[in-house]
Design an enzyme around this catalytic site. Structure first.
Site, short mmCIF file in Angstrom:
data_model
loop_
_atom_site.label_atom_id
_atom_site.label_comp_id
_atom_site.label_asym_id
_atom_site.label_seq_id
_atom_site.Cartn_x
_atom_site.Cartn_y
_atom_site.Cartn_z
N ASP A 215 0.89 -1.17 0.00
CA ASP A 215 0.00 0.00 0.00
C ASP A 215 0.93 1.22 0.00
OD1 ASP A 215 -2.26 1.78 0.65
OD2 ASP A 215 -1.39 1.79 2.66
N ASP B 217 -0.19 5.16 0.84
CA ASP B 217 -0.44 6.18 1.87
C ASP B 217 -0.59 5.56 3.25
OD1 ASP B 217 -2.28 7.66 -0.70
OD2 ASP B 217 -0.48 8.53 0.18
N GLU C 264 -0.62 11.21 4.74
CA GLU C 264 -1.98 11.77 4.80
C GLU C 264 -2.02 13.22 5.30
OE1 GLU C 264 -4.41 10.81 3.26
OE2 GLU C 264 -4.23 8.65 2.99
N GLY D 255 -10.05 7.33 -1.82
CA GLY D 255 -10.13 8.05 -3.09
C GLY D 255 -10.48 9.50 -2.84
N GLY D 256 -9.63 10.41 -3.34
CA GLY D 256 -9.85 11.83 -3.05
C GLY D 256 -11.15 12.37 -3.62
N LYS D 257 -11.45 11.97 -4.85
CA LYS D 257 -12.69 12.47 -5.48
C LYS D 257 -13.91 11.94 -4.74
CE LYS D 257 -11.64 10.95 -9.66
NZ LYS D 257 -10.22 10.56 -9.48
N ARG E 232 -13.95 11.03 -1.65
CA ARG E 232 -13.96 11.63 -0.31
C ARG E 232 -14.62 13.01 -0.35
NH1 ARG E 232 -8.39 11.02 1.29
NH2 ARG E 232 -9.03 8.85 1.39
N HIS F 64 -10.03 18.13 -7.65
CA HIS F 64 -9.09 17.08 -7.24
C HIS F 64 -7.80 17.14 -8.04
CE1 HIS F 64 -7.55 12.87 -6.83
NE2 HIS F 64 -7.76 13.20 -5.57
C1 XBP Z 1 -5.14 6.36 0.59
C2 XBP Z 1 -6.32 7.03 0.00
C3 XBP Z 1 -6.11 8.13 -0.99
C4 XBP Z 1 -5.37 9.30 -0.33
C5 XBP Z 1 -5.53 10.56 -1.14
O1 XBP Z 1 -4.69 5.48 -0.40
O2 XBP Z 1 -7.44 6.62 0.28
O3 XBP Z 1 -7.40 8.55 -1.40
O4 XBP Z 1 -5.95 9.54 0.95
O5 XBP Z 1 -5.04 10.35 -2.46
P1 XBP Z 1 -3.87 4.10 0.00
P2 XBP Z 1 -5.97 10.76 -3.72
O6 XBP Z 1 -3.82 4.00 1.52
O7 XBP Z 1 -4.65 3.00 -0.65
O8 XBP Z 1 -2.50 4.31 -0.59
O9 XBP Z 1 -6.49 12.16 -3.44
O10 XBP Z 1 -5.06 10.69 -4.92
O11 XBP Z 1 -7.06 9.73 -3.73
MG MG Z 2 -3.00 3.25 3.19
#
Ligand code: XBP
Ligand code: MG
Length: 251
Positions: free
Chosen positions: A10, A12, A19, A52-54, A56, A78
């Protein structure tokens, strides 16, 4: 014995604690769009339940503001957020989490593939790898499953299923490294064993299905704390630990 052939990371919260940088980028994009929104740490911790940012942003509008998400060009908002995130990541001052660089190096020495399965946008993955690793992204992570490459984001299993297809390996020969319950459920949905390294945003989540739950991967001078699963004989996660974890979780 099922031999470990690949580690699926993974991004983030797992490769790096990103984050807070995402939260800053969201808030900067909101301000530039003239929106009087500010996502505090506490609110963002709740909103992270939606990946997913969008998605969210749409969730925040619908469930927190009780507004129609259709009233806003979310993709454009986004896209600007991602531009801010990439630029900030490019400054190179966000470190990898403990043990990540060491484990990836050890995996490569053992001819074990390392890949990515993430909800974040591919551009963000590239920005992080370019900022935090010396080698080229294709030499470290030959395949990347990310963001909108799949129809359903975590906790759906799509992104891990895509990573397994790209690897052309069965889940029994791979292990997932995650930080969140959404990621754990996604990996389990794809039939994978999953090791969790908790962080500030996810430390209170339910990781019952994980093969092991640790504070981080550990390092020689700062051993990891083990909350669940096999203890770490050397205080840090290495290939031998992952191999044993895989065998134990397949029993
Ligand atoms: C974490 C997420 C992502 C990030 C924001 O992804 O849920 O949405 O918070 O990035 P992971 P974006 O833990 O699966 O790596 O705005 O590009 O979605
Ligand atoms: Mg993660």
């Amino acid at each position: 014995m099922a031999a470990l052939r690949a580690i699926i990371f993974d991004v983030d919260g797992t490769l790096a604690d990103t984050e807070e940088l995402h939260r800053w980028a969201f808030n900067k994009a909101f301000a530039e769009a003239g929106l009087d929104w500010h996502w505090s740490k506490a609110l963002y911790g709740v909103l992270l339940g939606v990946t997913g940012g969008k998605e969210r942003i749409a969730h925040f509008m619908r469930d927190h503001l009780h507004e129609d998400p259709g009233g806003l060009d979310i993709p454009a908002l986004h896209k600007n957020k991602t531009a801010h995130y990439k630029r900030a990541m490019g400054r190179g001052d966000l470190p990898l989490r403990p043990g990540i660089e060491r484990l990836i190096g050890e995996a490569r020495d053992h001819n074990i593939l390392c890949t990515i399965a993430t909800t974040t946008s591919p551009a963000n993955v590239i920005a992080l790898v370019e900022a935090c690793f010396e080698d080229r992204i294709e030499d470290i992570f030959p395949v990347i499953a990310a963001g909108d490459m799949v129809d359903h984001k975590k906790p759906a299993a799509d992104v891990y299923q895509l990573a397994l297809e790209q690897l052309n390996l069965p889940p029994a020969q791979c292990i997932a490294l995650e930080d969140s319950r959404n990621g754990l459920l996604s990996a389990k949905g794809a039939g994978l064993s999953c090791l969790i390294t908790k962080n500030e945003y996810t430390k209170g989540q339910d990781f019952s299905e994980a093969a092991a739950v640790l504070s981080d991967l550990g390092s020689l001078d700062a051993p990891a704390r083990c909350y669940r699963g096999p203890l770490l004989p050397e205080g840090h996660v290495n290939i031998a630990y992952l191999q044993n974890l895989l065998v134990a979780s397949l029993k």
